[in-house]
Design an enzyme around this catalytic site. Structure first.
Site, PDB file in Angstrom:
ATOM      1  N   CYS A   1       0.747  -1.317   0.017  1.00  0.00           N
ATOM      2  CA  CYS A   1      -0.188  -0.038  -0.146  1.00  0.00           C
ATOM      3  C   CYS A   1       0.699   1.104  -0.005  1.00  0.00           C
ATOM      4  CB  CYS A   1      -0.910  -0.152   1.185  1.00  0.00           C
ATOM      5  SG  CYS A   1      -1.836   1.462   1.387  1.00  0.00           S
TER       6      CYS A   1
ATOM      7  N   TRP B   1      -8.120  -6.676   5.894  1.00  0.00           N
ATOM      8  CA  TRP B   1      -6.627  -6.968   5.737  1.00  0.00           C
ATOM      9  C   TRP B   1      -6.404  -8.156   6.716  1.00  0.00           C
ATOM     10  CZ3 TRP B   1      -3.134  -5.034   2.283  1.00  0.00           C
ATOM     11  CH2 TRP B   1      -3.533  -3.784   1.543  1.00  0.00           C
TER      12      TRP B   1
ATOM     13  N   THR C   1      -8.825   0.024   6.773  1.00  0.00           N
ATOM     14  CA  THR C   1      -7.594   0.595   5.968  1.00  0.00           C
ATOM     15  C   THR C   1      -6.163   0.473   6.775  1.00  0.00           C
ATOM     16  OG1 THR C   1      -7.832   2.626   7.156  1.00  0.00           O
ATOM     17  CG2 THR C   1      -9.293   2.511   5.144  1.00  0.00           C
ATOM     18  N   VAL C   2      -5.331   0.247   6.018  1.00  0.00           N
ATOM     19  CA  VAL C   2      -4.148   0.475   6.416  1.00  0.00           C
ATOM     20  C   VAL C   2      -3.488   1.597   5.841  1.00  0.00           C
ATOM     21  CG1 VAL C   2      -3.593  -1.790   6.865  1.00  0.00           C
ATOM     22  CG2 VAL C   2      -2.975  -0.949   4.511  1.00  0.00           C
TER      23      VAL C   2
ATOM     24  N   TYR D   1      -5.516   6.649  -9.156  1.00  0.00           N
ATOM     25  CA  TYR D   1      -6.383   5.872  -8.718  1.00  0.00           C
ATOM     26  C   TYR D   1      -7.695   6.454  -9.552  1.00  0.00           C
ATOM     27  CZ  TYR D   1      -4.415   3.266  -5.008  1.00  0.00           C
ATOM     28  OH  TYR D   1      -3.345   2.557  -4.397  1.00  0.00           O
TER      29      TYR D   1
END
Length: 345
Positions: free
Chosen positions: A56, A89, A123-124, A187
């Protein structure tokens, strides 16, 4: 991985492309870990665990800043694997697929410990308060700034000034454009749901890359004469450009290797301790090409591109400046945190 809600909530059969222009959800858990503990999370060594994924780009920032500032012995690190399902995740790189400190398989468990009704994507990066098992924050832009400004008493000797007060206004200004047009711009190209949305995103992205090329043609770093937060934020997109964004996200006017100034700048940073030694190209490619199944339905991960060019001379020293100013490079990564030799250049 990244911070789009569909990205984080997705699985191998998830949909990432929605009609029209891609819109990123930027609502995060905004409590902060500060020296005065005003949000209930005081700076304290060995209390917090940074959860990241090498795949990421947003999490990669935290890995770099933690390395540069020498916070490895103060903030522990948990690494998720490069792929995930729609739930979360996961810690599938660890023995038994369980984080050895938090005792969980799904990162979502730390989010639900904080809020049993947590409504957003998992999220990370995230920083977890180990005693409670709760996510303290996942506000990734603020996490790295707080590493620089709130954890100063634990910085290593010779740590660089990544967010120096005299340059903060300029760093913030550059970061805003880099975020909207480049970090998120790739993105907006890749997840565009219409030709018009893609065309507009593509034009904005390469207009910004041309601006960056011009800016960096006469100065070694983005702001001032040393590495700052701005360089960290741009680097994590550039290092993924040819392996992922050029083909997978259709950002294909030029490869990074065809943009001489940005290619030399990226190599300069890559060869600087704390940058390239955090990059795992195998995990990067596996994440994007496997998880985004509506863009790449076969799940085939490309073998290329050739990566040896990252170690070639860049010549940026001629522009002056010193990466760490009056400071020093960080020591080598901790043995347990080294990227496997097969996954780096």
């Amino acid at each position: 991985m990244d911070t789009s809600p569909t990205e984080h909530a997705g699985s191998n059969t998830a949909t990432y492309v929605e009609p029209g222009e891609f819109k990123r959800d930027t609502n995060y858990i905004t409590t902060r870990i500060t020296a005065d503990g005003r949000d209930g999370y005081p700076v304290e060594p060995q209390r917090y665990r940074l959860i990241a994924a090498r795949a990421c780009p947003w999490a990669n920032r935290t890995l770099i800043v933690r390395r540069l500032l020498g916070l490895e012995q103060v903030i522990s690190l948990g690494l998720c694997g490069p792929t995930h399902d729609k739930r979360s995740w996961t810690f599938d790189l660890d023995p038994g697929e369980v984080d050895p400190v938090l005792g969980i398989h799904f990162l979502r468990d730390a989010y639900l410990a904080r809020d049993p009704e947590y409504p957003r994507g998992i999220t990370v990066p995230a920083v977890v308060d180990v005693p409670t098992g709760q996510v303290a924050t996942n506000d990734y832009p603020q996490i790295t700034l707080d590493f620089s400004t709130e954890w100063t008493q634990f910085h290593r000797p010779g740590a660089p000034q990544l967010y120096p007060e005299p340059l903060r206004a300029e760093i913030d200004q550059v970061n805003r454009r880099v975020y909207t047009e480049v970090n998120n711009g790739v993105y907006r190209c890749g997840f565009a749901g219409s030709q018009d949305a893609y065309d507009a995103a593509y034009d904005r992205l390469f207009t910004a890359l041309d601006w960056l090329s011009e800016r960096l043609s006469e100065q070694r770093f983005l702001v001032g004469d040393t590495i700052t937060e701005a360089d960290v934020r741009l680097f994590t997109t550039l290092v993924r450009f040819d392996p992922v964004y050029h083909g997978h996200f259709k950002c294909n006017r030029n490869k990074l290797t065809e943009l001489p100034v940005l290619w030399a700048y990226a190599r300069d940073l890559f060869q600087t301790p704390g940058f390239g030694d955090t990059v795992d190209f195998t995990q990067i490619k596996r994440h994007y090409y496997v998880v985004h199944s509506d863009i790449n339905p076969t799940g085939i991960v490309p073998k290329g591109p050739e990566l040896s060019g990252w170690l070639t001379p860049h010549g940026r020293e001629a522009l002056g400046g010193k990466p760490f100013g009056d400071g020093t490079p960080p020591p080598p990564p901790l043995p347990a945190e080294r990227v496997p030799a097969a996954d780096r250049v």
